[in-house]
Write a protein that holds these residues in place. Sequence first.
Motif, PDB file in Angstrom:
ATOM      1  N   GLY A 229       6.519  28.587   9.796  1.00  0.00           N
ATOM      2  CA  GLY A 229       5.363  28.256   8.968  1.00  0.00           C
ATOM      3  C   GLY A 229       4.938  29.452   8.158  1.00  0.00           C
ATOM      4  O   GLY A 229       5.430  30.579   8.363  1.00  0.00           O
ATOM      5  N   ARG A 230       4.012  29.238   7.229  1.00  0.00           N
ATOM      6  CA  ARG A 230       3.584  30.301   6.323  1.00  0.00           C
ATOM      7  C   ARG A 230       2.960  31.478   7.068  1.00  0.00           C
ATOM      8  O   ARG A 230       3.228  32.638   6.769  1.00  0.00           O
TER       9      ARG A 230
ATOM     10  N   LEU B 257      11.050  21.437  -1.490  1.00  0.00           N
ATOM     11  CA  LEU B 257      11.541  22.708  -0.963  1.00  0.00           C
ATOM     12  C   LEU B 257      11.123  23.863  -1.863  1.00  0.00           C
ATOM     13  O   LEU B 257      10.749  24.930  -1.367  1.00  0.00           O
ATOM     14  N   ALA B 258      11.166  23.656  -3.162  1.00  0.00           N
ATOM     15  CA  ALA B 258      10.720  24.705  -4.093  1.00  0.00           C
ATOM     16  C   ALA B 258       9.270  25.081  -3.813  1.00  0.00           C
ATOM     17  O   ALA B 258       8.907  26.266  -3.809  1.00  0.00           O
ATOM     18  N   HIS B 259       8.433  24.095  -3.556  1.00  0.00           N
ATOM     19  CA  HIS B 259       7.026  24.363  -3.252  1.00  0.00           C
ATOM     20  C   HIS B 259       6.897  25.188  -1.972  1.00  0.00           C
ATOM     21  O   HIS B 259       6.115  26.155  -1.921  1.00  0.00           O
ATOM     22  N   LEU B 260       7.669  24.832  -0.941  1.00  0.00           N
ATOM     23  CA  LEU B 260       7.607  25.574   0.323  1.00  0.00           C
ATOM     24  C   LEU B 260       8.052  27.027   0.119  1.00  0.00           C
ATOM     25  O   LEU B 260       7.400  27.957   0.620  1.00  0.00           O
ATOM     26  N   LEU B 261       9.143  27.237  -0.612  1.00  0.00           N
ATOM     27  CA  LEU B 261       9.653  28.598  -0.805  1.00  0.00           C
ATOM     28  C   LEU B 261       8.646  29.459  -1.558  1.00  0.00           C
ATOM     29  O   LEU B 261       8.437  30.629  -1.208  1.00  0.00           O
TER      30      LEU B 261
ATOM     31  N   TRP C  26       5.796  30.452   0.802  1.00  0.00           N
ATOM     32  CA  TRP C  26       6.188  31.530   1.718  1.00  0.00           C
ATOM     33  C   TRP C  26       6.396  32.837   0.971  1.00  0.00           C
ATOM     34  O   TRP C  26       6.142  33.915   1.522  1.00  0.00           O
ATOM     35  N   GLN C  27       6.860  32.773  -0.260  1.00  0.00           N
ATOM     36  CA  GLN C  27       6.998  33.989  -1.050  1.00  0.00           C
ATOM     37  C   GLN C  27       5.634  34.653  -1.238  1.00  0.00           C
ATOM     38  O   GLN C  27       5.507  35.877  -1.136  1.00  0.00           O
ATOM     39  N   ALA C  28       4.620  33.844  -1.489  1.00  0.00           N
ATOM     40  CA  ALA C  28       3.271  34.387  -1.649  1.00  0.00           C
ATOM     41  C   ALA C  28       2.773  35.038  -0.362  1.00  0.00           C
ATOM     42  O   ALA C  28       1.873  35.893  -0.392  1.00  0.00           O
TER      43      ALA C  28
ATOM     44  N   VAL D 286      18.246  15.335  18.553  1.00  0.00           N
ATOM     45  CA  VAL D 286      17.481  15.720  17.373  1.00  0.00           C
ATOM     46  C   VAL D 286      17.734  17.194  17.084  1.00  0.00           C
ATOM     47  O   VAL D 286      17.523  18.049  17.949  1.00  0.00           O
ATOM     48  N   TYR D 287      18.184  17.479  15.870  1.00  0.00           N
ATOM     49  CA  TYR D 287      18.483  18.865  15.503  1.00  0.00           C
ATOM     50  C   TYR D 287      17.189  19.624  15.247  1.00  0.00           C
ATOM     51  O   TYR D 287      16.328  19.190  14.491  1.00  0.00           O
ATOM     52  N   GLU D 288      17.074  20.785  15.869  1.00  0.00           N
ATOM     53  CA  GLU D 288      15.916  21.652  15.650  1.00  0.00           C
ATOM     54  C   GLU D 288      16.360  23.043  15.203  1.00  0.00           C
ATOM     55  O   GLU D 288      15.878  23.568  14.208  1.00  0.00           O
ATOM     56  N   GLY D 289      17.280  23.661  15.916  1.00  0.00           N
ATOM     57  CA  GLY D 289      17.764  24.980  15.519  1.00  0.00           C
ATOM     58  C   GLY D 289      16.735  26.067  15.763  1.00  0.00           C
ATOM     59  O   GLY D 289      15.628  25.834  16.254  1.00  0.00           O
ATOM     60  N   ASP D 290      17.083  27.303  15.373  1.00  0.00           N
ATOM     61  CA  ASP D 290      16.193  28.432  15.585  1.00  0.00           C
ATOM     62  C   ASP D 290      15.306  28.699  14.376  1.00  0.00           C
ATOM     63  O   ASP D 290      14.320  29.428  14.478  1.00  0.00           O
ATOM     64  N   ALA D 291      15.651  28.128  13.217  1.00  0.00           N
ATOM     65  CA  ALA D 291      14.900  28.358  11.983  1.00  0.00           C
ATOM     66  C   ALA D 291      14.116  27.104  11.594  1.00  0.00           C
ATOM     67  O   ALA D 291      14.322  26.022  12.150  1.00  0.00           O
ATOM     68  N   HIS D 292      13.229  27.262  10.636  1.00  0.00           N
ATOM     69  CA  HIS D 292      12.481  26.119  10.124  1.00  0.00           C
ATOM     70  C   HIS D 292      13.444  25.093   9.542  1.00  0.00           C
ATOM     71  O   HIS D 292      14.405  25.438   8.853  1.00  0.00           O
TER      72      HIS D 292
END
Length: 280
Positions: A156-157, A215-219, A222-224, A200-206
């Motif tokens: 998360g952010r 996705l562009a909005h999320l990136l 997080w960049q901010a 259900v795939y979760e993995g270690d990353a978001h």
Amino acid sequence: MTLHLAAALDGAGWHPAAWRAEGASPDALFTAAYWTYLVQEAERGHLDFVTFEDVIRLRTCPEDEVVGPLDAMLVATAVAPLTSRIGLVPASGRADLAAGIAALDRASGGRAGWHATGELRPRLPGRPLVTRLAGPDLPVDVAARGCDVVFVTPHGRGEAAVLAERARRAAPGVTVFADVAVFLGGPEQKGRLDDLDGEVYEGDAHVYSGSAAGLAHLLLDWQAAGIDGFRLRPAVLPHDLRAITRHLVPALRARGAFRPGQPTGDLRARLTRKRFARVS
């Protein structure tokens, strides 16, 4: 500010059932043509670099998995003459590959790097780019001290901001990338793959499942929060890689957040300019 983008290339994709997805060709995973196509697609999308994992995993259910080695260094060497600008960063925990990475860097015009795994802290002649992944077994402050680019796995952010701050406190000027697993076919794509895998795939990353615009909005959010760039983990190859290059990249450019063309200069200089500026 323009962000950096990379793609983590892992077998048929990061979802364990990717090799069983519609249109998959698992028999191609050990061919040079398969990896060349992926890297050339990433280059067409003007990504900064790709990383190559050093294993291939195939499983039919959570209790039945086959893990085989992949010579990531050999893959990078094979695709280098067939590309011109994208960075090539094989993963390895073998210290004896230092000379080979340095040679690849010279032969490719400064495009090589080393994704160091395990406890390895490589010392490379000529200083090609070194990346490391922080995680439960390698705290972010320790990882950041031994590399030029540290990969973190926030969910998360707020966590992204904390990890970026911890990395820079330990190694001022280090470049911070966040890993994100991406399903750009939406929840339906992920649901079908989860059904094939039986888990259900979760993995270690978001895990992001949705549109390229989302996705562009999320990136950018997080960049901010302090993230310099993103290493995206395509759930299914080549499907999600093409979605990154052909849909995500234009969406970021429309927001003025991604450069209009392929970056110039050697890989390490492009990704460590902040560090050089701070110490001068």
